[in-house]
Design a protein around this motif. Structure first.
Motif, mmCIF file in Angstrom:
data_model
loop_
_atom_site.group_PDB
_atom_site.id
_atom_site.type_symbol
_atom_site.label_atom_id
_atom_site.label_comp_id
_atom_site.label_asym_id
_atom_site.label_seq_id
_atom_site.Cartn_x
_atom_site.Cartn_y
_atom_site.Cartn_z
ATOM 1 N N LEU A 1 -3.863 1.455 3.003
ATOM 2 C CA LEU A 1 -3.483 0.223 3.905
ATOM 3 C C LEU A 1 -2.477 -0.658 3.663
ATOM 4 O O LEU A 1 -1.462 -1.083 4.392
ATOM 5 C CB LEU A 1 -4.729 -0.273 4.163
ATOM 6 N N TYR A 2 -2.226 -1.039 2.295
ATOM 7 C CA TYR A 2 -1.157 -2.042 1.883
ATOM 8 C C TYR A 2 0.026 -1.409 2.129
ATOM 9 O O TYR A 2 1.071 -2.023 2.490
ATOM 10 C CB TYR A 2 -1.498 -2.193 0.435
ATOM 11 N N THR A 3 0.257 -0.007 1.670
ATOM 12 C CA THR A 3 1.329 0.865 2.012
ATOM 13 C C THR A 3 2.161 0.563 3.484
ATOM 14 O O THR A 3 3.145 0.380 3.740
ATOM 15 C CB THR A 3 1.191 1.955 1.529
ATOM 16 N N TYR B 1 5.697 -1.686 6.971
ATOM 17 C CA TYR B 1 5.505 -2.244 8.499
ATOM 18 C C TYR B 1 6.519 -3.872 8.564
ATOM 19 O O TYR B 1 7.387 -4.272 8.982
ATOM 20 C CB TYR B 1 4.345 -2.669 9.052
ATOM 21 N N MET B 2 5.998 -4.563 7.408
ATOM 22 C CA MET B 2 6.752 -5.834 7.510
ATOM 23 C C MET B 2 7.977 -5.611 6.868
ATOM 24 O O MET B 2 8.952 -6.543 7.305
ATOM 25 C CB MET B 2 5.734 -6.676 6.358
ATOM 26 N N TYR B 3 8.532 -4.577 6.042
ATOM 27 C CA TYR B 3 9.664 -4.447 5.666
ATOM 28 C C TYR B 3 10.756 -4.306 6.626
ATOM 29 O O TYR B 3 11.661 -4.581 6.995
ATOM 30 C CB TYR B 3 9.800 -3.032 4.805
ATOM 31 N N TRP B 4 9.914 -3.389 7.716
ATOM 32 C CA TRP B 4 10.752 -2.975 8.974
ATOM 33 C C TRP B 4 11.101 -4.356 9.760
ATOM 34 O O TRP B 4 12.138 -4.616 10.573
ATOM 35 C CB TRP B 4 10.065 -2.063 9.725
ATOM 36 N N LEU C 1 15.965 6.282 9.023
ATOM 37 C CA LEU C 1 14.434 5.867 9.310
ATOM 38 C C LEU C 1 13.665 6.542 8.703
ATOM 39 O O LEU C 1 12.353 6.056 8.222
ATOM 40 C CB LEU C 1 14.543 6.215 10.833
ATOM 41 N N ASP C 2 13.885 8.030 8.096
ATOM 42 C CA ASP C 2 12.928 8.608 7.134
ATOM 43 C C ASP C 2 12.622 7.951 5.735
ATOM 44 O O ASP C 2 11.667 7.974 5.205
ATOM 45 C CB ASP C 2 13.443 10.091 6.825
ATOM 46 N N ALA C 3 13.562 7.026 5.451
ATOM 47 C CA ALA C 3 13.236 6.315 4.051
ATOM 48 C C ALA C 3 12.222 5.347 4.008
ATOM 49 O O ALA C 3 11.689 4.975 3.194
ATOM 50 C CB ALA C 3 14.862 5.554 3.661
ATOM 51 N N ILE C 4 11.992 4.884 5.421
ATOM 52 C CA ILE C 4 10.895 4.095 5.649
ATOM 53 C C ILE C 4 9.513 4.832 6.067
ATOM 54 O O ILE C 4 8.586 4.531 5.769
ATOM 55 C CB ILE C 4 11.047 2.785 6.833
ATOM 56 N N VAL D 1 4.142 7.369 6.189
ATOM 57 C CA VAL D 1 3.179 8.555 6.511
ATOM 58 C C VAL D 1 2.443 8.745 5.214
ATOM 59 O O VAL D 1 1.047 8.817 5.432
ATOM 60 C CB VAL D 1 4.022 9.523 6.724
ATOM 61 N N PHE D 2 2.922 8.763 4.020
ATOM 62 C CA PHE D 2 2.014 8.859 2.907
ATOM 63 C C PHE D 2 0.945 7.814 2.710
ATOM 64 O O PHE D 2 -0.328 7.857 2.069
ATOM 65 C CB PHE D 2 2.897 9.224 1.847
ATOM 66 N N GLY D 3 1.310 6.569 3.131
ATOM 67 C CA GLY D 3 0.264 5.438 2.980
ATOM 68 C C GLY D 3 -0.835 5.699 3.884
ATOM 69 O O GLY D 3 -1.917 5.618 3.778
ATOM 70 N N VAL D 4 -0.522 6.197 5.264
ATOM 71 C CA VAL D 4 -1.626 6.656 6.137
ATOM 72 C C VAL D 4 -2.653 7.774 5.662
ATOM 73 O O VAL D 4 -3.776 7.855 5.540
ATOM 74 C CB VAL D 4 -0.984 7.226 7.269
ATOM 75 N N ILE D 5 -1.786 8.889 4.691
ATOM 76 C CA ILE D 5 -2.682 9.869 4.326
ATOM 77 C C ILE D 5 -3.506 9.519 3.317
ATOM 78 O O ILE D 5 -4.766 9.889 3.368
ATOM 79 C CB ILE D 5 -1.534 11.035 3.867
#
Length: 408
Positions: A24-26, A31-34, A62-65, A70-74
């Motif tokens: 969740l932190y990831t 999100y905050m970085y974006w 875009l894929d760098a973010i 995505v791995f944070g969600v996983i």
């Protein structure tokens, strides 16, 4: 005791909670970085002018973010899984994926949770033995398993394990419903040993646990050649019924009509109950298995090698075994297979004056109704019969009873 009770929730939930927090932190971090990048580029007066110029000069893919997000969600989902199911393998996956989040706080949270999971659940690298310690000590004393070479849990509603010791000997420990049931099955197995029947040999009992030798073969419920499969089943049952009769009576099952609460067509069940009372039948006693159904027949290379589940064995009508198998086959594979089994058994027993009528089928149905439909379905699901739901068991039982009631 209090410390142990406090430690258990920590062992169960802390690894998953840490992995979930890291995931969740990831998601929050990127999100905050974006938002920061978007604000610096698109919102007038947002951020430091120097940072704005620097940010404009950077090509942001875009894929760098998206990649670490995505791995944070996983990993958040993996954390939920670790809270719900304590899996050693999932903890290994979380540890490997911790490097993909590319931010230190989340990495430490996820890696720390995964490592705790590896430490807490390390025993699940092998299947967990759920037997009490005193039972394991008793097995060791009786069967000599001081150097345990291998074990596996057998498909059963209760605890059942197969063990192999340093001498290569295989034994099975089985939990029964009570100490009396364990002793009853041990006595039945002693009777089968005297009659050279394809049954395990009882070694000892300890409370509700029965220790016995292991037979060669496994339950086999999904054959390609139904006729050959049924012929083997009918043959091993005929062999059992030809054995010398024991002194003990078979453990009784319900012999009174039952109208289940879930019945859709109650009139049909009531008609079957009247038929059952009016058409009572009798038969000469033989040695019977008492719980003869497909999951208790072992196969090896297409041949029936033995029978398990002798807790109801004793002296009784052969029709009890035939009826119980017929209802099981009706539920699992349908009426054609059940009728084929009856025909093959009659052919094998033609010299013994075997007769059969619908009374025995109804008696077998009432015996199966000791269990609720959900238990029946889950029992065979352990052996690969995954299409038989609770509702399907109800439907097939009701259809079978209607067929019997309509039969003249």
């Amino acid at each position: 005791m209090a410390m142990a009770s406090m430690a258990r929730p920590i062992r169960n939930y802390l690894p998953g909670l840490l992995v979930l927090a890291g995931g969740l932190y990831t998601v929050y971090y990127y999100y905050m970085y974006w938002i920061r990048v978007y604000g610096a580029l698109c919102i007038p007066g947002y951020g430091d002018p120097i940072k704005v110029e620097v940010t404009r000069g950077i090509w942001i893919r875009l894929d760098a973010i998206l990649f670490p997000t995505v791995f944070g969600v996983i990993l958040a989902l993996l954390g939920v899984m670790l809270i719900w199911k304590k899996k050693f393998g999932a903890a290994v996956v979380a540890l490997v994926l911790s490097a993909t989040v590319i931010n230190w706080p989340a990495f430490f949270l996820i890696a720390g949770g995964a490592l705790l999971g590896l430490v807490f659940w390390r025993k699940t690298l092998l299947p967990t033995i759920d037997l009490p310690d005193e039972t394991m000590e008793w097995i060791d004393a009786v069967a000599g398993l001081s150097v345990l070479k291998s074990f596996r849990r057998l498909p059963s509603g209760r605890l059942a394990y197969s063990f192999r010791n340093e001498g290569g000997e295989h034994v099975v420990i089985k939990e029964t419903e009570s100490p009396e049931a364990a002793e009853r099955e041990a006595q039945a197995l002693s009777a089968t040993t005297d009659r050279d029947l394809p049954a395990p040999k009882a070694i000892a009992t300890d409370g509700p646990f029965l220790l016995m030798t292991q037979l060669d073969g496994f339950p086999f419920l999904q054959p390609l050649d139904f006729e050959a499969w049924i012929e083997e089943i009918a043959g091993i049952l005929s062999t059992t019924h030809q054995a010398r009769m024991p002194d003990r009576q078979a453990h009784p099952r319900p012999a009174e009509p039952v109208i289940p609460g879930w019945a859709f067509d109650r009139a049909n069940w009531e008609r079957a109950a009247r038929i059952f009372r009016e058409e009572t039948a009798d038969a000469a006693p033989v040695m019977i298995h008492g719980d003869f159904e497909p999951a208790n027949v072992l196969f090896r290379d297409g041949r029936a090698t033995g029978l398990t589940g002798w807790g109801h064995a004793g002296c009784g009508p052969a029709q009890l075994d035939v009826g119980r198998m017929r209802v099981a086959l009706e539920l699992i594979h349908g009426g054609n297979v059940a009728d084929t089994f009856l025909g093959m058994y009659k052919n094998a027993a033609k010299n013994r004056g075997f007769t059969y009528c619908r009374y025995w089928d109804l008696l077998a149905v009432y015996g199966w109704l000791e269990q609720d439909p959900g238990s029946i379905a889950s029992h065979w699901r352990r052996f690969g019969i995954t299409t038989l739901s609770e509702d399907e068991v109800r439907r097939r039982l009701e259809r079978f009873v209607k067929t019997l009631a309509d039969k003249e």
